[in-house]
Design a protein around this motif. Structure first.
Motif, PDB file in Angstrom:
ATOM      1  N   UNK A 164      89.445 -38.761  77.767  1.00 30.78           N
ATOM      2  CA  UNK A 164      88.290 -37.338  78.829  1.00 30.78           C
ATOM      3  C   UNK A 164      88.713 -36.961  79.782  1.00 30.78           C
ATOM      4  N   UNK A 165      89.440 -35.837  80.162  1.00 30.98           N
ATOM      5  CA  UNK A 165      89.682 -35.424  80.663  1.00 30.98           C
ATOM      6  C   UNK A 165      88.763 -34.346  82.183  1.00 30.98           C
ATOM      7  N   UNK A 166      88.446 -35.703  82.913  1.00 32.24           N
ATOM      8  CA  UNK A 166      87.657 -33.823  83.635  1.00 32.24           C
ATOM      9  C   UNK A 166      88.243 -32.893  84.884  1.00 32.24           C
ATOM     10  N   UNK A 167      88.218 -31.853  84.695  1.00 29.24           N
ATOM     11  CA  UNK A 167      88.735 -30.543  85.033  1.00 29.24           C
ATOM     12  C   UNK A 167      87.722 -29.548  86.024  1.00 29.24           C
ATOM     13  N   UNK A 168      88.179 -29.732  87.415  1.00 33.90           N
ATOM     14  CA  UNK A 168      87.675 -28.957  88.410  1.00 33.90           C
ATOM     15  C   UNK A 168      87.060 -27.800  88.075  1.00 33.90           C
ATOM     16  N   UNK A 169      88.844 -26.966  87.420  1.00 30.85           N
ATOM     17  CA  UNK A 169      88.600 -25.730  87.928  1.00 30.85           C
ATOM     18  C   UNK A 169      87.175 -25.131  86.401  1.00 30.85           C
ATOM     19  N   UNK A 170      87.917 -25.605  85.444  1.00 30.74           N
ATOM     20  CA  UNK A 170      86.846 -24.989  84.450  1.00 30.74           C
ATOM     21  C   UNK A 170      85.611 -25.772  84.466  1.00 30.74           C
ATOM     22  N   UNK A 171      85.576 -26.317  84.747  1.00 31.98           N
ATOM     23  CA  UNK A 171      83.935 -27.193  85.224  1.00 31.98           C
ATOM     24  C   UNK A 171      83.924 -27.529  84.102  1.00 31.98           C
ATOM     25  N   UNK A 172      84.589 -28.367  83.096  1.00 32.12           N
ATOM     26  CA  UNK A 172      84.267 -29.165  81.212  1.00 32.12           C
ATOM     27  C   UNK A 172      85.740 -30.492  81.616  1.00 32.12           C
ATOM     28  N   UNK A 173      85.448 -31.313  81.011  1.00 35.99           N
ATOM     29  CA  UNK A 173      85.797 -31.998  80.487  1.00 35.99           C
ATOM     30  C   UNK A 173      86.529 -32.230  79.120  1.00 35.99           C
ATOM     31  N   UNK A 174      87.817 -32.071  79.254  1.00 38.88           N
ATOM     32  CA  UNK A 174      88.722 -31.720  77.989  1.00 38.88           C
ATOM     33  C   UNK A 174      89.286 -32.720  77.478  1.00 38.88           C
ATOM     34  N   UNK A 175      89.279 -32.979  75.715  1.00 41.78           N
ATOM     35  CA  UNK A 175      89.850 -34.490  75.427  1.00 41.78           C
ATOM     36  C   UNK A 175      90.990 -34.247  74.914  1.00 41.78           C
ATOM     37  N   UNK A 176      91.752 -34.751  74.612  1.00 39.32           N
ATOM     38  CA  UNK A 176      93.319 -35.471  74.252  1.00 39.32           C
ATOM     39  C   UNK A 176      93.706 -35.948  73.668  1.00 39.32           C
ATOM     40  N   UNK A 177      93.879 -36.015  72.253  1.00 34.92           N
ATOM     41  CA  UNK A 177      94.349 -36.636  71.136  1.00 34.92           C
ATOM     42  C   UNK A 177      95.657 -38.023  71.849  1.00 34.92           C
ATOM     43  N   UNK A 178      95.723 -39.503  72.177  1.00 35.52           N
ATOM     44  CA  UNK A 178      96.966 -39.688  73.091  1.00 35.52           C
ATOM     45  C   UNK A 178      97.409 -40.044  71.267  1.00 35.52           C
ATOM     46  N   UNK A 179      97.686 -39.502  70.450  1.00 34.19           N
ATOM     47  CA  UNK A 179      98.411 -39.569  68.965  1.00 34.19           C
ATOM     48  C   UNK A 179      99.393 -39.013  69.132  1.00 34.19           C
ATOM     49  N   UNK A 180      98.911 -38.118  68.912  1.00 37.42           N
ATOM     50  CA  UNK A 180      99.303 -36.511  68.759  1.00 37.42           C
ATOM     51  C   UNK A 180      99.575 -35.703  70.285  1.00 37.42           C
ATOM     52  N   UNK A 181      99.293 -36.545  71.443  1.00 38.36           N
ATOM     53  CA  UNK A 181      99.145 -35.208  73.181  1.00 38.36           C
ATOM     54  C   UNK A 181      98.797 -33.807  72.704  1.00 38.36           C
ATOM     55  N   UNK A 182      97.376 -33.583  71.872  1.00 35.63           N
ATOM     56  CA  UNK A 182      96.758 -32.547  71.918  1.00 35.63           C
ATOM     57  C   UNK A 182      95.872 -32.415  71.735  1.00 35.63           C
ATOM     58  N   UNK A 183      94.965 -30.956  72.520  1.00 37.49           N
ATOM     59  CA  UNK A 183      93.675 -31.340  72.898  1.00 37.49           C
ATOM     60  C   UNK A 183      92.802 -31.152  71.706  1.00 37.49           C
ATOM     61  N   UNK A 184      91.452 -32.053  71.838  1.00 35.51           N
ATOM     62  CA  UNK A 184      90.846 -32.802  70.367  1.00 35.51           C
ATOM     63  C   UNK A 184      89.355 -32.035  70.933  1.00 35.51           C
ATOM     64  N   UNK A 185      89.141 -31.124  71.866  1.00 32.70           N
ATOM     65  CA  UNK A 185      87.647 -29.999  72.491  1.00 32.70           C
ATOM     66  C   UNK A 185      87.463 -30.407  73.639  1.00 32.70           C
ATOM     67  N   UNK A 186      86.926 -30.028  73.646  1.00 28.10           N
ATOM     68  CA  UNK A 186      86.238 -29.191  75.022  1.00 28.10           C
ATOM     69  C   UNK A 186      85.033 -29.464  75.258  1.00 28.10           C
ATOM     70  N   UNK A 187      83.959 -29.876  76.521  1.00 26.72           N
ATOM     71  CA  UNK A 187      82.901 -30.462  76.620  1.00 26.72           C
ATOM     72  C   UNK A 187      82.747 -29.249  78.278  1.00 26.72           C
TER      73      UNK A 187
END
Length: 344
Positions: A164-187
């Motif tokens: 779960x990555x906190x992103x300051x500019x987009x004011x959100x938390x993005x989720x990365x699937x480590x098995x595929x290294x792809x984005x799996x959601x945004x909060x």
């Protein structure tokens, strides 16, 4: 009869102390304390708590010369990771032999400032000035892939097969699937996410910085500094509360660091002092201390909190209870110390 009464009294006295009274585990004789110096741009190792020097100028002795301050010292699987954003470099050292294992150089001006460890093979490097992260191969000590994003990543928290990555500019938390290294959601969050950690209740805790906006003649909108509890399974924000109370104005709080403990508390260092959040009770706030600490770590070996403090008279490393945050000891350290790490 008197002997029986005496035994009962002693038993009551012992039980009344409770486990919370044993705030620091002093059975651990010595641990390695890494202190980075912002003047010499090097790291020295001390025996903690005796503070005898174990190895001075660790980087210079390994043949490393850097030209700017170290931002973070991290440890994982008996390896030490030293990040130098001004030089766009990260160094990996063997924590046992103190020898250099790898030197990684990142794009000019990217500013690598921290690394998070998802599993035994995957590390993720964060950058001050670049809207991406780098997947670092912990086995072969080299960059494996660059994962482009839309915002600067300020912190990373790991949960299962996801980060779960906190992103300051987009004011959100993005989720990365480590098995595929792809984005799996945004909060989406209110506020600017800066710090994150996993709680004892297996929730992702995110601290956001408040801000004020004003467009033309519109009434200014003020967002306070907040803490958010995220369910990592369904990716929803379960609860949000201000980091403030009747004494502390949440719109004035500037958080600087965060540490969570296995017993249900999160401690936030800030410009208003040390704050404790009860993560089992929706972040119930307690104003622990007015002392201004810039960094904090929880050490499982000693079951204590460790905090860096700078004052006009010098620098100190404070040791505190992981239960109530009460400082139980201070150790004088070099005034030019800008970050630390107490070995696991």
């Amino acid at each position: 009869m008197k002997k029986l009464i005496l035994l009962i009294s002693l038993a009551f006295l012992i039980s009344s102390c409770g486990k919370e009274e044993r705030v620091i585990d002093n059975s651990i004789i010595s641990l390695d304390l890494y202190l980075s110096d912002s003047v010499s741009n090097d790291v020295s190792i001390y025996h903690y708590p005796s503070m005898e020097v174990s190895k001075a100028n660790l980087l210079a002795n390994a043949g490393i010369t850097i030209n700017s301050p170290i931002s973070n010292i991290r440890e994982f699987q008996k390896r030490i990771y030293v990040l130098v954003p001004g030089d766009d470099k990260m160094f990996v050292l063997d924590a046992v032999s103190d020898t250099l294992l790898a030197e990684s150089e990142f794009p000019f001006g990217s500013g690598p400032f921290d690394i998070s460890f998802a599993n035994v093979a995957d590390g993720f490097v964060m950058f001050k000035y670049a809207p991406y992260i780098v997947n670092y191969d912990l086995v072969f000590n080299k960059s494996a892939r660059t994962l482009d994003g839309k915002s600067l990543v300020t912190s990373i928290t790991n949960y299962g097969s996801y980060v779960f990555m906190t992103e300051s500019q987009s004011q959100s938390v993005s989720v990365l699937d480590v098995r595929s290294y792809r984005n799996d959601g945004n909060i989406k969050l209110t506020g600017i996410p800066l710090l994150s950690s996993i709680t004892s209740e297996n929730e992702v805790l995110v601290v956001t910085q408040g801000f004020s906006t004003k467009n033309g003649d519109e009434t200014p909108v003020t967002i306070p500094t907040q803490v958010h509890f995220i369910n990592p399974n369904d990716r929803t924000v379960r609860y949000t509360r201000e980091i403030g109370d009747n004494q502390i104005d949440a719109t004035e709080v500037i958080p600087t660091d965060l540490a969570t403990t296995p017993i249900g508390y999160a401690f936030v260092t800030s410009n208003k002092g040390l704050l404790r959040l009860d993560t089992r009770n929706n972040g119930n706030l307690f104003d622990v201390s007015k002392r201004i600490f810039s960094r904090i770590e929880f050490n499982s070996q000693r079951n204590g909190l460790y905090m860096l403090e700078h004052t006009a008279s010098g620098a100190k490393l404070a040791e505190a209870s992981a239960v109530n945050g009460r400082v139980v000891g201070d150790i004088e350290i070099p005034i030019s110390t800008n970050c630390f790490h107490l070995s696991n």
